[in-house]
Scaffold this active site. Structure first.
Site, PDB file in Angstrom:
ATOM      1  N   ASP A 342       0.840  -1.128  -0.503  1.00 43.87           N
ATOM      2  CA  ASP A 342       0.193  -0.240   0.087  1.00 43.87           C
ATOM      3  C   ASP A 342       1.332   1.540  -0.325  1.00 43.87           C
ATOM      4  O   ASP A 342       2.024   1.147   0.301  1.00 43.87           O
ATOM      5  CB  ASP A 342      -1.447   0.135   1.054  1.00 43.87           C
ATOM      6  CG  ASP A 342      -1.760  -0.736   1.236  1.00 43.87           C
ATOM      7  OD1 ASP A 342      -2.450  -1.536   0.037  1.00 43.87           O
ATOM      8  OD2 ASP A 342      -2.713  -0.956   2.688  1.00 43.87           O
ATOM      9  N   ASP A 639      -5.086  -3.496   4.801  1.00 40.95           N
ATOM     10  CA  ASP A 639      -4.977  -3.390   6.088  1.00 40.95           C
ATOM     11  C   ASP A 639      -6.567  -2.636   5.683  1.00 40.95           C
ATOM     12  O   ASP A 639      -7.135  -2.893   7.183  1.00 40.95           O
ATOM     13  CB  ASP A 639      -4.204  -1.586   6.514  1.00 40.95           C
ATOM     14  CG  ASP A 639      -5.091  -0.705   5.060  1.00 40.95           C
ATOM     15  OD1 ASP A 639      -5.863  -1.039   4.169  1.00 40.95           O
ATOM     16  OD2 ASP A 639      -4.615   0.524   4.753  1.00 40.95           O
ATOM     17  N   ASP A 643      -9.985  -6.236   2.433  1.00 41.36           N
ATOM     18  CA  ASP A 643      -7.974  -6.938   1.634  1.00 41.36           C
ATOM     19  C   ASP A 643      -7.648  -8.119   2.258  1.00 41.36           C
ATOM     20  O   ASP A 643      -6.812  -8.909   1.660  1.00 41.36           O
ATOM     21  CB  ASP A 643      -7.160  -6.157   2.650  1.00 41.36           C
ATOM     22  CG  ASP A 643      -7.005  -4.555   1.774  1.00 41.36           C
ATOM     23  OD1 ASP A 643      -7.874  -4.689   0.383  1.00 41.36           O
ATOM     24  OD2 ASP A 643      -6.759  -3.810   2.424  1.00 41.36           O
TER      25      ASP A 643
HETATM   26  P1  ATP Z   1      -3.219   3.763  -0.233  1.00 40.94           P
HETATM   27  O1  ATP Z   1      -3.528   2.606  -0.762  1.00 40.94           O
HETATM   28  O2  ATP Z   1      -2.391   4.366  -1.150  1.00 40.94           O
HETATM   29  O3  ATP Z   1      -3.158   3.036   1.269  1.00 40.94           O
HETATM   30  P2  ATP Z   1      -5.709   3.866   0.358  1.00 40.94           P
HETATM   31  O4  ATP Z   1      -6.227   2.734  -0.512  1.00 40.94           O
HETATM   32  O5  ATP Z   1      -6.037   3.680   1.738  1.00 40.94           O
HETATM   33  O6  ATP Z   1      -4.528   4.750  -0.047  1.00 40.94           O
HETATM   34  P3  ATP Z   1      -8.383   5.346   0.045  1.00 40.94           P
HETATM   35  O7  ATP Z   1      -7.820   5.667   1.357  1.00 40.94           O
HETATM   36  O8  ATP Z   1      -9.067   3.991  -0.340  1.00 40.94           O
HETATM   37  O9  ATP Z   1      -6.694   5.118  -0.252  1.00 40.94           O
HETATM   38  O10 ATP Z   1      -8.859   6.912  -0.719  1.00 40.94           O
HETATM   39  C1  ATP Z   1      -8.669   6.532  -2.457  1.00 40.94           C
HETATM   40  C2  ATP Z   1      -9.396   8.102  -2.567  1.00 40.94           C
HETATM   41  O11 ATP Z   1     -10.403   8.091  -2.204  1.00 40.94           O
HETATM   42  C3  ATP Z   1      -8.190   8.864  -2.365  1.00 40.94           C
HETATM   43  O12 ATP Z   1      -7.612   9.619  -3.471  1.00 40.94           O
HETATM   44  C4  ATP Z   1      -8.999  10.334  -2.038  1.00 40.94           C
HETATM   45  O13 ATP Z   1      -9.381  10.796  -3.387  1.00 40.94           O
HETATM   46  C5  ATP Z   1     -10.804   9.264  -1.322  1.00 40.94           C
HETATM   47  N1  ATP Z   1      -9.977   9.155   0.180  1.00 40.94           N
HETATM   48  C6  ATP Z   1      -9.565   9.034   1.604  1.00 40.94           C
HETATM   49  N2  ATP Z   1      -9.261   9.697   2.164  1.00 40.94           N
HETATM   50  C7  ATP Z   1     -11.436  10.063   2.180  1.00 40.94           C
HETATM   51  C8  ATP Z   1     -12.054  10.846   3.660  1.00 40.94           C
HETATM   52  N3  ATP Z   1     -11.823  10.491   4.772  1.00 40.94           N
HETATM   53  N4  ATP Z   1     -12.763  10.844   2.779  1.00 40.94           N
HETATM   54  C9  ATP Z   1     -13.325  11.380   1.560  1.00 40.94           C
HETATM   55  N5  ATP Z   1     -12.394  10.616   0.346  1.00 40.94           N
HETATM   56  C10 ATP Z   1     -11.161  10.525   0.803  1.00 40.94           C
END
Ligand code: ATP
Length: 937
Positions: A342, A639, A643
């Protein structure tokens, strides 16, 4: 439920028999004297904890000591040895018989103690992952250990949580719970709060959630009705058996090898018995020789050595922040060829700072990093200023559609909640907005929380003028799709702006709003389907972890490919991937592109591309499978709840200790206590070390065992039998008792320290081990033969030389024999000491790896030297073992002959390393570095 202390909480029969599911929630709350809004008071919770006991299931840990001991004894080899020892005693060879017994008992005991301790250590670590629950106490939301929950506690459930006890739901939003642990049904059950019929089975009690099951979607509030053994799970399995399996592919492979060796040696022993008898040995004499051969040559200690090496590996990995949940992971780590990680929090710091704002009328930058709300706003190219009306509206939306909080604590600013949301709060405060006041002015009525697969969050607020409005925040594409874009800049212009900022490595969020009538009471997915007005974008940086950059380099040097899999925008992913050195000129592939690829192209793309963006959990599963089909050994991080399938499919599933959900942790093989990519690489390094050390132990044990066997075989088969004082006395370089002595002391003192050996300098500069590579490699076999022959030649040669020298100058036969035999034994011991030093590294000389880097080796050698001195100079030892005291010169001679192993193995190492340089890929069949570029779509 994380304690091994057996407890039996007192459960009142009334509490057990209550049909909680059939009662309205008010009645449940009343019966439990619970308050839904404030929860219990701390003092009440403590009192109830006294009364009900901790919320843990009784756990039966591992194998019982007795069973383990029995496993050591119940081994055909041990029976054979015991029977032979008895026979030897019966035939008058009392001393010899007793020594065999001593060897057997000592080996069994050592094996037992070591395996027992190793097992305990592994168990303690694998259970170290704490289980927590979110609970209301005195009106405060707290995180407490799940073991401290009591009936009447009000708990909050969110997707990814493990339900901490049996609970009756008070509120549920899209709550789905997977109850396989209890009902075997793996399709999640939809939960609601309505009362159900009293006779409903466990699977139909939709207003209850049971301890040990998992929330897979949505949120809920519930009151605890039963804890510990009073829960449904506690009832069906009063004793939850969670024994840690100490078997791994490697231990199994070695057990098989040991069996083959044992059988062959028993056959050879039988042959030797025949040869002895044919040559005119007395029955007892022949029997003793055959028996000694079996005892000396069979590597009884191997299984224990493997378990210990693995246990030490587990401990070292824990010290480097990787907790092993499944033992085989220790060895699989060593052959990992791809790590899929990730981005947020693992490769980056997860310390978000908003640095750019975009509204339809202007672009702004914000200064300052971290969560301290000090910084300045400035419109592009202008001096610092307050936000205009549009920027203000954007910042307010970001602050309200938000569940995080940022407060000063101990002189620093501390964030509670999601760092992405924290950054939005800080940006608002930097612009002079007071977040607390905003919440008071526009109270929240309802919310749809953020879930990765939706990529948005929405909240419903009162506008203070009798109306209401919905705020939507999320990934720009997702938000834009819901906006009416007929006015303003147009979708393509906004997306171009998103790309521009994202290619600077920023995570982008869009905000939008929509007014609704005051009658709008709750938020449903239909409410956020469209009709929004775009307020603007906020772009935040999340710098890469410094140590991750180094770790990625280390992986590349070690022949391991790193792939970044993120939910973030492709441009953001590309920029961060480049900063981390992961991109390596490859093309970024998005989840949407992956979804369209056919299976046969998927493997190619999965191998050639290193950065995957806007990836949903189901894509992760496909990626793992595709990489595995290409022959890779894949470690994959995760996480979220979704997943779990990918974590299970991966050869090594890696969960996050801090931010990971309970579901992901249970699916994983290892858990990182610091969520840091560098810790995975540390674990890989440890995995390689463990394997190296096993090979070192093998390369020590097998040749020395075979060498001893050869000494005996050569003697029985070829040395003359002398007629002295009317008695036949076989001339042997070593008496069986003396051989057993070596076996006895060397196993204790010498074989084990190798398991503690430190890392080889090049451990991360060679290619991953092939997972199917045989343990008994050509190298081990060749080494075994070479060293065994050398040892046999050295000891036998010196024996013959000394014996004829003594006899030649008129020394009495017995004295000459004792003298020569003592020298042979001492030579073997010296040989083993020098060879042990040699085995400390498979490739390098001991001087390169650090002469004193493993003190246990010297402790072992010291002990052995003391024992050997006793063997030679203590009169009672001389009587038991027929030894003679050696002069300093003679000792020097033994040491000299023993040291012959140093130059021989030195040359062998040099030859192997030269060959490895000439054929760097030999022994490695995986396609490692595959075509850099592949195009998608
Ligand atoms: P990584 O894989 O890098 O750890 P992630 O898979 O956890 O990231 P997400 O947290 O799913 O990524 O976020 C995906 C998209 O959703 C982000 O690019 C952002 O635009 C949006 N996002 C992230 N957090 C929030 C939130 N708290 N509220 C609204 N939109 C969000």
């Amino acid at each position: 439920m994380n304690s091994s202390k057996p407890v039996s909480p007192t459960v009142s029969p009334r509490q057990r028999e209550q049909p909680w599911h059939a009662l309205p929630s008010e009645a449940v709350l009343e019966a439990l004297q619970a308050r839904p809004d404030d929860g219990l008071s701390e003092s009440e919770a403590r009192a109830r904890l006294e009364r009900h006991g901790p919320n843990v299931l009784q756990r039966v840990s591992g194998e019982s000591p007795l069973k383990l001991l029995w496993r050591q004894i119940n081994n055909p080899l041990i029976w054979v040895l015991l029977a032979s020892a008895t026979l030897a005693i019966v035939l008058g060879k009392v001393t010899d018989g007793l020594i065999v017994l001593a060897v057997v008992v000592l080996n069994t005991l050592i094996g037992f103690v070591q395996e027992f301790r190793a097992g305990k250590a592994i168990e303690a670590l694998t259970q170290m992952v704490p289980e927590n629950a979110t609970v209301l106490r005195d009106g405060q939301k707290l995180t407490v250990p799940a073991a401290e929950l009591v009936p009447g506690d009000v708990v909050l459930l969110a997707s990814g949580d493990k339900v901490p006890a049996d609970v009756r739901l008070l509120a549920a939003r899209n709550l789905q719970v997977e109850e396989a642990a209890l009902t075997g049904e793996s399709v999640p059950a939809q939960k609601r709060v309505d009362t159900v019929a009293p006779n409903a089975g466990v699977g139909d009690r939709t207003n209850m959630a049971f301890g040990g099951t998992h929330v897979t979607y949505g949120t809920g509030t519930a009151v605890v009705v039963a804890t510990g053994s009073a829960t449904e799970l506690g009832r069906i399995s009063q004793l939850l058996r969670e024994a840690v399996d100490l078997q791994t592919p490697l231990t199994k492979a070695l057990a098989t090898i040991s069996r083959y060796i044992t059988v062959s040696i028993l056959v050879i022993s039988a042959v030797l018995l025949g040869v002895g008898l044919l040559r005119g040995y007395a029955v007892a004499e022949s029997l003793m020789a055959a028996l000694t051969l079996a005892v000396a040559a069979i590597p009884e200690g191997l299984p224990a050595i493997v378990t210990i090496a693995l246990a030490i590996g587990v401990q070292y990995m824990a010290a480097r922040r990787a907790i092993i949940r499944k033992l085989p992971a220790v060895e699989t780590l060593g052959s990992t060829t791809v790590i899929c990680s990730d981005k947020t929090g693992t490769l980056t710091r997860n310390e978000m700072t908003v640095q750019a704002l975009w509204t339809p009328t202007a672009t702004w930058s914000i200064s300052g990093v971290g969560y301290a709300p000090q910084g300045e706003l400035r419109r592009e190219g202008q001096p610092p200023s307050s936000p205009d009306e549009h920027a203000r509206e954007l910042l307010v939306a970001g602050a309200l559609c938000n569940d995080a909080s940022v407060r000063p604590k101990d002189g620093a600013w501390e964030l509670t909640g999601d760092p992405t949301e924290g950054a939005l709060l800080v940006a608002a405060e930097k612009a002079g907005l007071k977040v607390d006041e905003l919440h008071e002015r526009y109270p929240r009525v309802d919310a749809i929380p953020f879930e990765s697969e939706n990529q948005f969050m929405a909240t419903l607020h009162e506008d203070g003028r009798g109306g209401r409005f919905i705020l939507l925040k999320g990934a720009p594409e997702v938000v834009l799709r819901r906006c009416a874009m007929d006015e303003g800049p147009g979708t393509s212009k906004v997306l171009a702006e998103v790309e521009r900022l994202a290619s600077r490595g920023m995570r982008m969020l869009a905000m939008a709003s929509r007014s609704v009538p005051a009658s709008h009471a709750g938020l449903q997915f239909e409410d956020v389907a469209g009709g929004f007005r775009l307020l603007g974008l906020e772009g935040m940086i999340d710098p890469p972890r410094e140590e991750a950059i180094h770790a990625v380099k280390a992986c590349h040097a070690a022949g391991i490919t790193v792939k970044m899999i993120t939910g973030d925008h492709a441009k953001t992913a590309e920029a961060i991937g480049a900063q981390l050195g992961i991109l390596e000129g490859s093309q970024v592939v998005t989840g949407a592109q992956l979804a369209e690829l056919e299976e046969n192209r998927l493997g190619e793309v999965a191998t050639a591309s290193h950065v995957f963006a806007r990836v949903a959990p189901e894509h992760k599963l496909r990626l793992v499978r595709a990489l595995q089909q290409q022959g890779h050994v894949v470690a994959m991080t995760g996480d979220g709840v979704n997943d779990a399938p990918a974590l299970k499919q991966a050869n090594i599933g890696v969960a996050m200790g801090i931010t990971g959900t309970a579901v992901s942790k249970e699916a994983a093989d290892i858990i990182l206590t610091d969520d840091n990519f560098a810790s995975i690489v540390a674990a890989v390094e440890e995995g390689r070390r463990v394997y190296d050390n096993l090979i070192k132990s093998l390369a020590f044990v097998l040749p020395t065992n075979l060498g001893l066997a050869l000494i005996l075989i050569v003697g029985v088969a070829f040395f003359p039998i002398m007629r002295l004082d009317g008695e036949d006395v076989p001339l042997l370089a070593m008496l069986p008792t003396q051989l057993l002595w070596i076996n006895l002391v060397a196993t204790v003192a010498l074989a084990l320290p190798l398991a503690f050996e430190t890392r080889e300098p090049d451990v991360m500069r060679r290619l991953p081990r092939h997972p199917d590579a045989p343990v008994l490699s050509g190298f081990v076999l060749m080494r075994t033969l070479l060293v065994a022959l050398l040892m046999c030649a050295g000891a036998t040669g010196l024996f013959l030389w000394e014996y004829s020298f003594e006899v030649g100058r008129g020394t009495a036969h017995e004295v000459a024999l004792a003298q020569a035999q003592t020298m042979a034994v001492t030579t073997v011991i010296m040989f083993q000491i020098f060879y042990l030093l040699n085995c400390r590294s498979l490739q390098d000389s001991v001087f390169r790896i650090g002469l004193f880097s493993n003190p246990t080796v010297y402790a072992g050698i010291g002990l052995l030297v003391l024992l050997q001195l006793g063997f030679m100079y203590l009169p009672f030892m001389q009587r038991i073992f027929d030894t003679a005291p050696l002069s300093l010169q003679e000792l020097g001679l033994c040491a000299l002959v023993g040291a012959a192993v140093l130059p021989v193995i030195g040359v062998e190492k040099w030859w192997r390393s030269r060959r490895a340089r000439q054929h760097p890929q030999s022994g490695r069949r995986l396609p490692l570095r595959v075509p850099r570029r592949a195009t998608v779509g």
